[in-house]
Scaffold this motif. Structure first.
Motif, PDB file in Angstrom:
ATOM      1  N   MET A 195       1.536  -1.539  -0.379  1.00  0.00           N
ATOM      2  CA  MET A 195       0.179  -0.450  -0.266  1.00  0.00           C
ATOM      3  C   MET A 195       0.644   1.482  -0.328  1.00  0.00           C
ATOM      4  O   MET A 195       2.011   1.217   0.910  1.00  0.00           O
ATOM      5  CB  MET A 195      -1.213   0.015   1.824  1.00  0.00           C
ATOM      6  N   ASN A 196       1.086   2.222  -1.240  1.00  0.00           N
ATOM      7  CA  ASN A 196       1.574   3.324  -0.995  1.00  0.00           C
ATOM      8  C   ASN A 196       0.629   4.233  -1.141  1.00  0.00           C
ATOM      9  O   ASN A 196      -0.526   4.299  -1.686  1.00  0.00           O
ATOM     10  CB  ASN A 196       2.572   3.021  -2.660  1.00  0.00           C
ATOM     11  N   ILE A 197       0.618   5.576  -1.147  1.00  0.00           N
ATOM     12  CA  ILE A 197       0.277   6.847  -0.515  1.00  0.00           C
ATOM     13  C   ILE A 197       0.391   8.064  -2.265  1.00  0.00           C
ATOM     14  O   ILE A 197       1.238   7.818  -2.086  1.00  0.00           O
ATOM     15  CB  ILE A 197      -0.137   7.906   0.697  1.00  0.00           C
ATOM     16  N   ILE A 198      -0.680   8.082  -3.167  1.00  0.00           N
ATOM     17  CA  ILE A 198      -0.375   8.493  -3.918  1.00  0.00           C
ATOM     18  C   ILE A 198      -0.070   9.874  -4.562  1.00  0.00           C
ATOM     19  O   ILE A 198      -0.505  10.812  -4.612  1.00  0.00           O
ATOM     20  CB  ILE A 198      -0.560   7.961  -5.472  1.00  0.00           C
ATOM     21  N   ASP A 199      -2.082  10.125  -3.359  1.00  0.00           N
ATOM     22  CA  ASP A 199      -2.378  11.520  -3.346  1.00  0.00           C
ATOM     23  C   ASP A 199      -2.894  11.369  -1.764  1.00  0.00           C
ATOM     24  O   ASP A 199      -3.634  11.026  -1.414  1.00  0.00           O
ATOM     25  CB  ASP A 199      -3.440  11.598  -4.744  1.00  0.00           C
ATOM     26  N   SER A 200      -3.403  13.211  -1.603  1.00  0.00           N
ATOM     27  CA  SER A 200      -4.202  13.054  -0.236  1.00  0.00           C
ATOM     28  C   SER A 200      -4.418  15.268  -0.619  1.00  0.00           C
ATOM     29  O   SER A 200      -4.203  15.944  -0.736  1.00  0.00           O
ATOM     30  CB  SER A 200      -2.565  13.281   0.707  1.00  0.00           C
ATOM     31  N   THR A 201      -5.789  15.543   0.213  1.00  0.00           N
ATOM     32  CA  THR A 201      -6.217  16.739   0.616  1.00  0.00           C
ATOM     33  C   THR A 201      -6.718  16.525   1.953  1.00  0.00           C
ATOM     34  O   THR A 201      -6.214  15.949   3.081  1.00  0.00           O
ATOM     35  CB  THR A 201      -7.785  16.464   0.004  1.00  0.00           C
ATOM     36  N   ILE A 202      -6.442  17.809   2.338  1.00  0.00           N
ATOM     37  CA  ILE A 202      -6.490  17.301   3.964  1.00  0.00           C
ATOM     38  C   ILE A 202      -7.293  19.000   3.997  1.00  0.00           C
ATOM     39  O   ILE A 202      -7.363  19.708   3.082  1.00  0.00           O
ATOM     40  CB  ILE A 202      -5.026  18.234   4.561  1.00  0.00           C
ATOM     41  N   GLU A 203      -8.020  18.631   4.922  1.00  0.00           N
ATOM     42  CA  GLU A 203      -9.489  20.591   5.641  1.00  0.00           C
ATOM     43  C   GLU A 203      -9.582  20.330   6.938  1.00  0.00           C
ATOM     44  O   GLU A 203      -9.701  19.141   7.147  1.00  0.00           O
ATOM     45  CB  GLU A 203     -10.296  20.095   5.458  1.00  0.00           C
ATOM     46  N   LYS A 204      -8.914  21.454   7.490  1.00  0.00           N
ATOM     47  CA  LYS A 204      -9.487  21.548   8.832  1.00  0.00           C
ATOM     48  C   LYS A 204     -10.564  21.861   8.845  1.00  0.00           C
ATOM     49  O   LYS A 204     -11.571  22.542   9.008  1.00  0.00           O
ATOM     50  CB  LYS A 204      -8.515  23.027   9.367  1.00  0.00           C
ATOM     51  N   LEU A 205     -11.287  20.736  10.320  1.00  0.00           N
ATOM     52  CA  LEU A 205     -12.313  21.008   9.858  1.00  0.00           C
ATOM     53  C   LEU A 205     -13.059  22.382  11.396  1.00  0.00           C
ATOM     54  O   LEU A 205     -12.689  21.746  12.660  1.00  0.00           O
ATOM     55  CB  LEU A 205     -12.931  19.482  11.195  1.00  0.00           C
ATOM     56  N   GLU A 206     -13.977  22.477  11.404  1.00  0.00           N
ATOM     57  CA  GLU A 206     -14.606  23.449  11.976  1.00  0.00           C
ATOM     58  C   GLU A 206     -15.106  23.505  13.515  1.00  0.00           C
ATOM     59  O   GLU A 206     -15.863  22.375  13.239  1.00  0.00           O
ATOM     60  CB  GLU A 206     -15.295  25.122  11.179  1.00  0.00           C
ATOM     61  N   ASP A 207     -14.515  23.765  14.948  1.00  0.00           N
ATOM     62  CA  ASP A 207     -15.946  23.199  15.947  1.00  0.00           C
ATOM     63  C   ASP A 207     -16.024  24.986  16.474  1.00  0.00           C
ATOM     64  O   ASP A 207     -15.787  25.217  16.691  1.00  0.00           O
ATOM     65  CB  ASP A 207     -14.913  22.604  16.877  1.00  0.00           C
ATOM     66  N   PRO A 208     -17.606  24.751  15.577  1.00  0.00           N
ATOM     67  CA  PRO A 208     -17.840  26.742  16.158  1.00  0.00           C
ATOM     68  C   PRO A 208     -18.466  26.289  17.611  1.00  0.00           C
ATOM     69  O   PRO A 208     -18.600  27.634  17.884  1.00  0.00           O
ATOM     70  CB  PRO A 208     -19.372  26.616  15.635  1.00  0.00           C
ATOM     71  N   PHE A 209     -18.632  25.546  18.449  1.00  0.00           N
ATOM     72  CA  PHE A 209     -19.071  25.806  19.366  1.00  0.00           C
ATOM     73  C   PHE A 209     -18.302  24.427  20.463  1.00  0.00           C
ATOM     74  O   PHE A 209     -18.768  25.364  21.923  1.00  0.00           O
ATOM     75  CB  PHE A 209     -20.740  24.554  19.428  1.00  0.00           C
ATOM     76  N   SER A 210     -17.119  24.863  19.773  1.00  0.00           N
ATOM     77  CA  SER A 210     -15.523  24.422  21.068  1.00  0.00           C
ATOM     78  C   SER A 210     -15.981  23.367  21.616  1.00  0.00           C
ATOM     79  O   SER A 210     -15.500  23.214  22.838  1.00  0.00           O
ATOM     80  CB  SER A 210     -15.241  26.046  22.268  1.00  0.00           C
ATOM     81  N   ILE A 211     -16.516  22.311  21.612  1.00  0.00           N
ATOM     82  CA  ILE A 211     -16.848  20.907  22.322  1.00  0.00           C
ATOM     83  C   ILE A 211     -15.360  19.933  22.039  1.00  0.00           C
ATOM     84  O   ILE A 211     -15.322  19.722  23.703  1.00  0.00           O
ATOM     85  CB  ILE A 211     -18.271  20.433  21.355  1.00  0.00           C
ATOM     86  N   LEU A 212     -14.828  20.038  21.047  1.00  0.00           N
ATOM     87  CA  LEU A 212     -13.522  19.725  21.031  1.00  0.00           C
ATOM     88  C   LEU A 212     -12.152  19.733  21.183  1.00  0.00           C
ATOM     89  O   LEU A 212     -11.958  20.985  21.773  1.00  0.00           O
ATOM     90  CB  LEU A 212     -12.997  18.912  19.677  1.00  0.00           C
ATOM     91  N   THR A 213     -11.450  20.148  22.643  1.00  0.00           N
ATOM     92  CA  THR A 213     -10.524  20.550  22.645  1.00  0.00           C
ATOM     93  C   THR A 213      -9.041  19.810  21.099  1.00  0.00           C
ATOM     94  O   THR A 213      -9.067  18.493  20.671  1.00  0.00           O
ATOM     95  CB  THR A 213      -9.696  19.560  23.789  1.00  0.00           C
ATOM     96  N   GLY A 214      -8.277  20.471  21.099  1.00  0.00           N
ATOM     97  CA  GLY A 214      -7.468  20.788  20.298  1.00  0.00           C
ATOM     98  C   GLY A 214      -8.176  21.265  18.430  1.00  0.00           C
ATOM     99  O   GLY A 214      -9.184  21.167  18.279  1.00  0.00           O
ATOM    100  N   ASP A 215      -7.005  20.708  17.571  1.00  0.00           N
ATOM    101  CA  ASP A 215      -7.768  21.082  16.208  1.00  0.00           C
ATOM    102  C   ASP A 215      -8.133  19.309  15.364  1.00  0.00           C
ATOM    103  O   ASP A 215      -7.674  18.415  15.885  1.00  0.00           O
ATOM    104  CB  ASP A 215      -7.299  21.225  15.043  1.00  0.00           C
ATOM    105  N   ARG A 216      -8.895  19.073  15.183  1.00  0.00           N
ATOM    106  CA  ARG A 216      -9.574  17.875  14.059  1.00  0.00           C
ATOM    107  C   ARG A 216      -9.042  17.942  12.417  1.00  0.00           C
ATOM    108  O   ARG A 216     -10.075  19.736  11.662  1.00  0.00           O
ATOM    109  CB  ARG A 216     -10.791  17.617  13.572  1.00  0.00           C
ATOM    110  N   TYR A 217      -8.584  16.966  11.939  1.00  0.00           N
ATOM    111  CA  TYR A 217      -8.735  17.586  10.179  1.00  0.00           C
ATOM    112  C   TYR A 217      -9.429  16.544   9.272  1.00  0.00           C
ATOM    113  O   TYR A 217      -9.315  15.229  10.105  1.00  0.00           O
ATOM    114  CB  TYR A 217      -7.204  17.245  10.203  1.00  0.00           C
ATOM    115  N   GLU A 218     -10.220  16.858   8.561  1.00  0.00           N
ATOM    116  CA  GLU A 218     -10.261  15.392   7.845  1.00  0.00           C
ATOM    117  C   GLU A 218      -9.396  14.996   6.401  1.00  0.00           C
ATOM    118  O   GLU A 218      -8.941  16.313   5.434  1.00  0.00           O
ATOM    119  CB  GLU A 218     -12.071  15.526   6.849  1.00  0.00           C
ATOM    120  N   ILE A 219      -8.627  14.380   5.410  1.00  0.00           N
ATOM    121  CA  ILE A 219      -8.041  14.068   5.354  1.00  0.00           C
ATOM    122  C   ILE A 219      -7.637  12.703   4.527  1.00  0.00           C
ATOM    123  O   ILE A 219      -8.553  11.819   4.880  1.00  0.00           O
ATOM    124  CB  ILE A 219      -6.177  13.481   6.048  1.00  0.00           C
TER     125      ILE A 219
END
Length: 95
Positions: free
Chosen positions: A1-25
């Motif tokens: 298994m090799n990674i040949i391409d990727s996309t990343i987007e930071k997920l917004e937490d408008p209610f500040s429920i989660l600590t830290g940052d989350r990214y959808e990759i």
């Protein structure tokens, strides 16, 4: 298994429920034809990657058949999971 391409987007937490940052990759994978994960339609790995202080982790992931968007019931092996986590960490650092 090799990674040949990727996309990343930071997920917004408008209610500040989660600590830290989350990214959808999304990682596009090149899978050997002999591997049980192989599909002629291509395979992507969708991840939620969490960054809290100095710690990072894969919070969730799913294998998806690329052209049909069908979810596949497979799991990463321990070594693969470490490789994917390192790759994702590099993506986040490049933002």
């Amino acid at each position: 298994m090799n990674i040949i391409d990727s996309t990343i987007e930071k997920l917004e937490d408008p209610f500040s429920i989660l600590t830290g940052d989350r990214y959808e990759i999304f990682l596009t994978l090149d899978v050997d034809e002999e591997d049980e994960l192989y599909s002629e339609n291509g395979i992507r790995l969708k991840l939620i990657f969490a960054v809290e202080a100095e710690k990072t982790k894969i919070a969730q992931y799913d294998f998806i058949e690329k052209t049909t968007d069908r979810f596949l019931d497979f799991a990463l092996e321990e070594e693969e999971e470490k490789e994917v986590e390192q790759y994702c960490q590099q993506l986040v650092e490049q933002l």
